[in-house]
Write a protein that holds these residues in place. Structure first.
Motif, short mmCIF file in Angstrom:
data_model
loop_
_atom_site.label_atom_id
_atom_site.label_comp_id
_atom_site.label_asym_id
_atom_site.label_seq_id
_atom_site.Cartn_x
_atom_site.Cartn_y
_atom_site.Cartn_z
N ILE A 19 -0.33 -0.95 -9.21
CA ILE A 19 -1.33 -0.78 -8.16
C ILE A 19 -2.24 -2.00 -8.13
O ILE A 19 -2.70 -2.47 -9.17
N VAL A 22 -7.55 -0.32 -5.11
CA VAL A 22 -8.07 0.97 -5.52
C VAL A 22 -9.42 1.23 -4.85
O VAL A 22 -10.18 0.31 -4.57
N SER A 73 -10.17 6.81 2.75
CA SER A 73 -8.86 6.82 3.40
C SER A 73 -8.72 5.68 4.41
O SER A 73 -7.64 5.08 4.53
N ASN A 76 -7.21 2.47 3.03
CA ASN A 76 -5.82 2.49 2.57
C ASN A 76 -5.62 2.04 1.12
O ASN A 76 -4.81 1.15 0.85
N GLU A 78 -4.29 2.23 -2.79
CA GLU A 78 -3.06 2.69 -3.43
C GLU A 78 -3.33 3.78 -4.46
O GLU A 78 -2.41 4.45 -4.92
N ALA A 79 -4.60 3.94 -4.83
CA ALA A 79 -5.04 4.99 -5.76
C ALA A 79 -6.55 5.14 -5.62
O ALA A 79 -7.22 4.26 -5.07
N ARG A 97 -6.12 15.89 -0.37
CA ARG A 97 -4.78 16.22 0.13
C ARG A 97 -4.86 16.87 1.51
O ARG A 97 -4.06 16.56 2.39
N ILE A 101 -4.74 12.32 2.29
CA ILE A 101 -4.67 11.30 1.25
C ILE A 101 -3.59 11.71 0.25
O ILE A 101 -3.68 12.77 -0.35
N LYS A 102 -2.60 10.85 0.08
CA LYS A 102 -1.47 11.18 -0.79
C LYS A 102 -1.40 10.32 -2.05
O LYS A 102 -0.56 10.55 -2.90
N VAL A 103 -2.27 9.33 -2.17
CA VAL A 103 -2.23 8.42 -3.32
C VAL A 103 -2.68 9.14 -4.59
O VAL A 103 -3.39 10.14 -4.53
N PRO A 104 -2.27 8.62 -5.75
CA PRO A 104 -2.69 9.24 -7.01
C PRO A 104 -4.19 9.13 -7.23
O PRO A 104 -4.82 8.15 -6.85
N SER A 127 -1.27 12.76 -10.36
CA SER A 127 -2.49 12.08 -10.78
C SER A 127 -2.45 11.86 -12.28
O SER A 127 -1.65 12.46 -12.99
#
Length: 173
Positions: A19, A22, A73, A76, A78-79, A97, A101-104, A127
């Motif tokens: 990643i 962040v 969000s 964008n 990555e985590a 979610r 937002i789908k990133v860890p 996560s």
């Protein structure tokens, strides 16, 4: 220590998860969360050439995180590094979610509680958090502690139980 834990998670994000970008979302009313954020940021940017795209804050008493998550969000990442406690983390994971937002999510030892899964449910899947203790450690002293705790309380000890045990051992040694 927070400085070590922040650096370890920064290394894990950069080296293991690959990643580079962040967002940080922390509890501004909690020294633990503020400190971990600071140390994560320093290591992620300076040692691992990562970029912090957004930094948002909340307070322990908050329950609606939608505005901050919308801001995060839009960048964008990555985590999301979320060094809070499991109660807020579970709620934040659910709201993240639901907001797409789908990133860890990444965090610290304040996540360590079975209640995290109860609160966050499937939203916490994918996560990661750093910790100083695991019930899977083969050390005989740890396995004895885990066995005794399970026998007495009927559940596995979390990190706070382990810290309490260690403190009592030091006090009464």
């Amino acid at each position: 220590l927070d400085d070590f834990q922040g650096k370890v998670m920064a290394r894990f994000a950069a080296k293991s998860l690959k990643i580079k970008k962040v967002a940080i979302f922390y509890d501004k009313s909690n020294d633990y969360s503020v400190g971990l954020s600071k140390y994560f940021r320093a290591a992620f940017e300076k040692e691992f050439d990562g970029e912090i795209l957004a930094e948002e804050a909340y307070q322990r008493t908050d329950s609606d995180f939608s505005a901050q998550l919308t801001n995060i969000s839009s960048k964008n990442p990555e985590a999301i590094y979320e060094p809070g406690y499991y109660t807020q983390v579970g709620q934040i994971a659910q709201q993240a979610r639901k907001g797409g937002i789908k990133v860890p999510l990444l965090g610290g030892d304040g996540w360590d509680s079975p209640a995290l899964i109860e609160i966050g449910k499937d939203a916490i899947n994918g996560s990661y958090f750093s910790n100083h203790y695991t019930i899977e450690d083969p050390d005989p002293d740890i396995q004895k502690f885990v066995g005794n705790y399970k026998a007495k309380f009927g559940k596995v000890p979390d990190a706070l139980a382990a810290l309490g045990y260690d403190a009592a051992r030091i006090l009464y040694a």
